[in-house]
Motif scaffolding. Structure first.
Motif, PDB file in Angstrom:
ATOM      1  N   MET A   1       0.845  -1.193   0.000  1.00 44.26           N
ATOM      2  CA  MET A   1       0.000   0.000   0.000  1.00 44.26           C
ATOM      3  C   MET A   1       0.881   1.244   0.000  1.00 44.26           C
ATOM      4  SD  MET A   1      -3.037   1.460   0.155  1.00 44.26           S
ATOM      5  CE  MET A   1      -4.174   0.174   0.669  1.00 44.26           C
ATOM      6  N   HIS A   2       0.778   2.058  -1.051  1.00 49.61           N
ATOM      7  CA  HIS A   2       1.548   3.293  -1.138  1.00 49.61           C
ATOM      8  C   HIS A   2       0.725   4.449  -0.559  1.00 49.61           C
ATOM      9  CE1 HIS A   2       4.660   1.500  -3.619  1.00 49.61           C
ATOM     10  NE2 HIS A   2       3.712   0.937  -4.347  1.00 49.61           N
ATOM     11  N   LYS A   3       1.393   5.348   0.136  1.00 51.29           N
ATOM     12  CA  LYS A   3       0.726   6.516   0.694  1.00 51.29           C
ATOM     13  C   LYS A   3       1.108   7.757  -0.098  1.00 51.29           C
ATOM     14  CE  LYS A   3       0.093   5.023   5.489  1.00 51.29           C
ATOM     15  NZ  LYS A   3       0.366   5.343   6.915  1.00 51.29           N
ATOM     16  N   ILE A   4       0.116   8.599  -0.369  1.00 53.64           N
ATOM     17  CA  ILE A   4       0.327   9.871  -1.049  1.00 53.64           C
ATOM     18  C   ILE A   4      -0.161  10.961  -0.106  1.00 53.64           C
ATOM     19  CG2 ILE A   4      -0.197  11.251  -3.082  1.00 53.64           C
ATOM     20  CD1 ILE A   4      -0.933   8.575  -4.469  1.00 53.64           C
ATOM     21  N   LYS A   5       0.732  11.798   0.330  1.00 54.36           N
ATOM     22  CA  LYS A   5       0.366  12.866   1.256  1.00 54.36           C
ATOM     23  C   LYS A   5       0.087  14.143   0.471  1.00 54.36           C
ATOM     24  CE  LYS A   5       3.159  10.910   4.990  1.00 54.36           C
ATOM     25  NZ  LYS A   5       4.248  11.159   5.979  1.00 54.36           N
ATOM     26  N   TYR A   6      -0.842  14.956   0.966  1.00 53.26           N
ATOM     27  CA  TYR A   6      -1.199  16.162   0.221  1.00 53.26           C
ATOM     28  C   TYR A   6      -1.394  17.359   1.134  1.00 53.26           C
ATOM     29  CZ  TYR A   6      -5.976  15.046   1.748  1.00 53.26           C
ATOM     30  OH  TYR A   6      -7.086  14.769   2.506  1.00 53.26           O
ATOM     31  N   ARG A   7      -1.235  18.517   0.550  1.00 54.08           N
ATOM     32  CA  ARG A   7      -1.587  19.798   1.180  1.00 54.08           C
ATOM     33  C   ARG A   7      -2.028  20.733   0.067  1.00 54.08           C
ATOM     34  NH1 ARG A   7       2.972  23.678   1.359  1.00 54.08           N
ATOM     35  NH2 ARG A   7       4.710  22.769   0.193  1.00 54.08           N
ATOM     36  N   PHE A   8      -2.917  21.656   0.396  1.00 59.84           N
ATOM     37  CA  PHE A   8      -3.459  22.549  -0.629  1.00 59.84           C
ATOM     38  C   PHE A   8      -3.813  23.878  -0.005  1.00 59.84           C
ATOM     39  CE2 PHE A   8      -6.716  19.799   1.109  1.00 59.84           C
ATOM     40  CZ  PHE A   8      -7.704  20.679   1.492  1.00 59.84           C
TER      41      PHE A   8
END
Length: 240
Positions: A1-8
């Motif tokens: 399971m790959h994690k993709i972190k985000y901010r906007f």
């Protein structure tokens, strides 16, 4: 399971895994039965491909329209300059009349060795109005800390792209940074094996599709062979 972190930055821009909207751009909820109209979601390869990425939703309340008139790009729906920053909102710019940009501030942090690629939202391929924005493919490597803008293809003469609050306007997929593959012609043995597989599937179609075959409203026969094998392959992988 790959994690993709985000901010906007912009409220409402929150990304999510792409979902196939039915009813909606994915088609109507017509069952797979005789007389039904073909729908995009009926096609397993399209349905899986459409849900492979991350969809972005237009975060502004005011509708924005981008048109081409007499060869010139026209952007309608921007508010006046912000008194503090001087920036217009929504922040769109002409980019040589053949393209335009959305000055987006979005950070998607992927794992080492991966990159993000922008592309049109899959609803572009099912749209019949020519109003869905066309995001230009672009690859950003994982070490780049922020996406500052996205480029879109300008609409054809007399056409208009429409950005509406809450509607998806682009999709992002995560891929390896380097296209580490090589095109190699199959050996005779490999080609013979694949040909044998194809012939076995063709021969078994009448059996595999016995319970799922149907004829659409346009007299196209769907036999469900791919769907049946697809289900079996998923079930097999889950048992591993």
């Amino acid at each position: 399971m790959h994690k993709i972190k985000y901010r906007f930055r912009d409220p409402g821009l929150r990304p999510r895994r792409t979902k196939l909207d039915v009813p909606g751009w994915g088609g109507e909820p017509e069952p797979r039965k005789n007389g039904s109209r073909e729908q995009p979601w009926h096609c397993i390869p399209f349905a899986e491909g459409a849900q492979y990425g991350i969809e972005l939703f237009y975060p502004f309340e005011q509708e924005l329209r981008v048109s081409t008139r007499e060869g010139r790009l026209v952007i309608e729906g921007q508010s006046g300059p912000d008194p503090e920053t001087g920036a217009s909102s929504p922040p769109f710019r002409n980019f040589g009349d053949q393209f335009y940009t959305y000055q987006i501030l979005l950070d998607l942090k992927v794992e080492d060795g991966f990159a993000i690629r922008t592309e049109p939202h899959p609803r572009f391929y099912t749209d019949t109005t020519d109003t869905v924005p066309i995001a230009v493919p672009a690859l950003l490597r994982g070490w780049w800390p922020m996406m500052f803008f996205m480029v879109f293809k300008a609409p054809s003469e007399g056409r208009t792209h429409i950005f509406r609050s809450g509607e998806p306007f682009a999709q992002i997929i995560v891929i390896p940074e380097e296209p580490d593959f090589q095109l190699v012609e199959m050996s005779e043995e490999e080609a013979a094996e694949r040909e044998l597989q194809a012939r076995r599937i063709y021969k078994a179609r009448s059996t595999l599709s016995a319970a799922s075959q149907w004829t659409s409203a346009t007299n196209t026969v769907f036999d469900g062979t791919y769907r049946q094998i697809h289900r079996a392959a998923i079930a097999k992988n889950r048992k591993k």
